[in-house]
Design an enzyme around this catalytic site. Structure first.
Site, mmCIF file in Angstrom:
data_model
loop_
_atom_site.group_PDB
_atom_site.id
_atom_site.type_symbol
_atom_site.label_atom_id
_atom_site.label_comp_id
_atom_site.label_asym_id
_atom_site.label_seq_id
_atom_site.Cartn_x
_atom_site.Cartn_y
_atom_site.Cartn_z
ATOM 1 C CE1 TYR A 129 -4.043 -1.994 0.250
ATOM 2 C CE2 TYR A 129 -2.658 -3.476 1.695
ATOM 3 C CZ TYR A 129 -3.923 -3.066 0.894
ATOM 4 O OH TYR A 129 -4.601 -4.087 0.727
ATOM 5 C CG ASN A 152 -11.083 -1.824 -8.026
ATOM 6 O OD1 ASN A 152 -11.511 -1.148 -8.968
ATOM 7 N ND2 ASN A 152 -10.444 -2.884 -8.495
ATOM 8 C CB CYS A 160 -7.749 -3.684 -5.908
ATOM 9 S SG CYS A 160 -9.262 -4.816 -5.948
ATOM 10 C CG HIS A 161 -5.942 -9.274 -7.610
ATOM 11 N ND1 HIS A 161 -6.705 -8.762 -8.626
ATOM 12 C CD2 HIS A 161 -4.928 -10.072 -8.175
ATOM 13 C CE1 HIS A 161 -6.167 -8.937 -9.719
ATOM 14 N NE2 HIS A 161 -5.112 -9.887 -9.496
ATOM 15 C CD GLU A 187 -2.667 -11.676 -11.594
ATOM 16 O OE1 GLU A 187 -1.701 -11.089 -11.098
ATOM 17 O OE2 GLU A 187 -3.581 -11.077 -11.524
#
Length: 191
Positions: A129, A152, A160-161, A187
């Site tokens: 963050y 979001n 945002c993950h 991912e």
């Protein structure tokens, strides 16, 4: 008018994924995607059109259309079909980013800046963050950046993950930490 649909994740993700009871709510308005949010199930259309994701559009008329009844001839429905196809490609590992017309006009200037910065985080990468606050040029605003991250409206599509706590833990996620973990593992990250 806003067009809303919902799609069960199990219909667009590979077999044996952990999100069997999960759905995605999608909404489009004026030919742009405005919402992609998590739902715990395929609720009744009247329930879906009143979810928290719809709060910025409380006064807008909403039409719910089942995803298998969407038509390419309507601009809003066409965007929803494109979003579903791209989400399916993402879940199957054939896509790392999204190419969709999106509308973030209801966000504050600060939120829009955060949401734009989120789109620069590469597939398979994570940032803190504090790093997100640095990306928007306001290093002391990490709490505000985290708050904007949580608001979001386009989960997955605006990634945002990919923002985690500074200590490497997952932190929070509006859709639930189980979904954040799944997306990051999809991912190539492990936690």
């Amino acid at each position: 008018m806003m067009t809303v649909t919902a799609v069960q994740v199990s219909t667009i993700a590979p077999p044996n994924h952990p999100l069997d009871d999960t759905a995605l709510i999608l909404a489009a308005r004026r030919g742009s995607l405005v919402i992609c949010d998590w739902s715990e199930s395929m609720a009744e259309p009247s329930v879906i059109t009143k979810t928290n994701a719809m709060k910025p559009y409380q006064s807008a008329d909403k039409a719910f259309i089942a995803f298998d009844s969407l038509s390419k001839s309507d601009p809003d429905q066409h965007v929803l079909l494109m979003a579903i196809a791209q989400l399916k490609d993402y879940f199957f590992g054939r896509r790392q980013g999204f190419d969709l017309p999106i509308d973030l006009s209801f966000g504050t200037p600060f939120q829009k800046g955060v949401w734009q910065a989120l789109q620069s985080i590469e597939f398979g990468k994570t940032i803190s963050y504090a790093s997100l606050a640095n990306l928007i040029g306001n290093p002391k605003a990490y709490r505000a950046a985290a708050n904007a991250n949580g608001k979001n409206p386009l989960s997955i599509i605006i990634p945002c993950h990919r923002v985690i706590a500074h200590d490497g833990s997952l932190g929070g996620y509006t859709g639930g930490v189980d979904k954040k973990r799944y997306l990051l593992e999809l991912e190539g990250k492990s936690f």
